[in-house]
Design a protein around this motif. Structure first.
Motif, PDB file in Angstrom:
ATOM      1  N   ASN A  27       0.795  -1.227   0.000  1.00  0.00           N
ATOM      2  CA  ASN A  27       0.000   0.000   0.000  1.00  0.00           C
ATOM      3  C   ASN A  27       0.829   1.280   0.000  1.00  0.00           C
ATOM      4  O   ASN A  27       0.391   2.300  -0.516  1.00  0.00           O
ATOM      5  CB  ASN A  27      -0.916   0.035   1.233  1.00  0.00           C
ATOM      6  CG  ASN A  27      -2.068  -0.940   1.144  1.00  0.00           C
ATOM      7  OD1 ASN A  27      -3.068  -0.682   0.475  1.00  0.00           O
ATOM      8  ND2 ASN A  27      -1.942  -2.072   1.809  1.00  0.00           N
ATOM      9  N   ASP A  56      -5.628  -0.041   5.662  1.00  0.00           N
ATOM     10  CA  ASP A  56      -5.655  -1.103   4.652  1.00  0.00           C
ATOM     11  C   ASP A  56      -6.947  -1.886   4.827  1.00  0.00           C
ATOM     12  O   ASP A  56      -7.512  -1.939   5.921  1.00  0.00           O
ATOM     13  CB  ASP A  56      -4.449  -2.031   4.826  1.00  0.00           C
ATOM     14  CG  ASP A  56      -4.479  -3.207   3.850  1.00  0.00           C
ATOM     15  OD1 ASP A  56      -4.796  -2.977   2.668  1.00  0.00           O
ATOM     16  OD2 ASP A  56      -4.194  -4.336   4.272  1.00  0.00           O
ATOM     17  N   SER A  62      -3.650  -7.978   1.117  1.00  0.00           N
ATOM     18  CA  SER A  62      -3.838  -6.555   1.351  1.00  0.00           C
ATOM     19  C   SER A  62      -4.518  -5.923   0.142  1.00  0.00           C
ATOM     20  O   SER A  62      -4.336  -6.349  -0.999  1.00  0.00           O
ATOM     21  CB  SER A  62      -2.459  -5.924   1.575  1.00  0.00           C
ATOM     22  OG  SER A  62      -2.517  -4.535   1.424  1.00  0.00           O
TER      23      SER A  62
END
Length: 265
Positions: free
Chosen positions: A46, A119, A213
């Protein structure tokens, strides 16, 4: 005969040696400074990967990212092999995970914590899978082995293959707590290491399912609608952050924010 834990540990240190060699090579190629950070899937996918190139261009600092999982990332921070470690966990959750791996965190107040964003943990399916939505009960049934055929959740008549990542224990911990009520993952399981390997396996097996994720999602896989599981992403240093880490944080919070893939609720 080496245990699986010993094999994984040896593999991690081989990867670390490779990165150290890469660091030396990077310096030789003209980077004045090198910053290396270890982390789990959430911060790596991320935040760290998306900002890597623009951060390097802006600061002249080579950013070496070691996707080691939160347990190994903390070990590397503790030993001084990295300047910062990151995870998709709160610090208390991280400490709890370390305790479960027989690692005691001495003087937790000496660690400085910096938020990097949010996330969302997602379920990944093969793109050919017709299933578009899964309830919490269906997810629990699949990952605990009570549901073993896709036909039971509206899919094709095909056995379910669970792809489970060894090096994403933070993601696994939160997913298991939230969706499985802490029951053990069971069924037809294929174990791999990283999120990248999870995606590649799912892309090659139409019957496969896994987790990852939000920032790791790409065109190779499909994300069905599921109940939301949001988590914090943090970066931790032992003591005050170094000047290199300060520059990294400043970039992430300011100019680099537009590059990150953190989840916006």
């Amino acid at each position: 005969y080496e245990s699986e834990e010993a094999i994984m540990k040896n593999r991690f240190f081989l990867i670390l040696k490779f990165f150290i060699f890469f660091i030396m090579l990077s310096v030789a190629l003209g980077y004045a400074e090198v910053l290396y950070v270890a982390g789990g899937a959430a911060p790596v996918e991320n935040v760290l990967k998306p900002i890597k190139l623009p951060f390097e261009e802006k600061t002249g600092i080579k950013l070496i990212i070691i996707p080691s999982g939160p347990v190994n990332a903390f070990k590397a921070l503790e030993s001084g092999e990295v300047e910062a470690a990151a995870a998709g966990l709160t610090f208390d959750q991280w400490v709890d995970l370390l305790k479960k791996n027989n690692i005691e965190v001495k003087n937790p107040e000496s660690y400085k914590k910096f938020p990097l964003g949010k996330d969302r943990i997602v379920v990944l399916l093969n793109k050919e899978n017709p299933v578009n939505k899964l309830s919490k009960e269906q997810i629990k049934g699949i990952f605990t082995g009570k549901i073993r055929n896709w036909q039971e959740v509206g899919g094709k008549d095909s056995p379910i293959l669970i792809v489970w990542g060894r090096l994403i224990p933070g993601t696994n911990k939160l997913f298991t707590e939230f969706f499985l009520d802490n029951e053990k993952v069971n069924g037809d399981i294929m174990e791999v290491n990283t999120v990248e390997e999870i995606k590649e396996t799912i892309a090659n097996f139409p019957e496969a399912i896994g987790i990852s994720s939000w920032g790791a999602v790409d065109e190779r896989v499909k994300v069905p609608q599921i109940p939301e599981l949001i988590r914090d992403i943090i970066l931790v240093t032992k003591g005050e952050p170094t000047e290199r880490v300060k520059k990294l944080l400043d970039f992430i919070y300011n100019e680099g924010a537009r590059y990150t893939k953190t989840y916006k609720e």
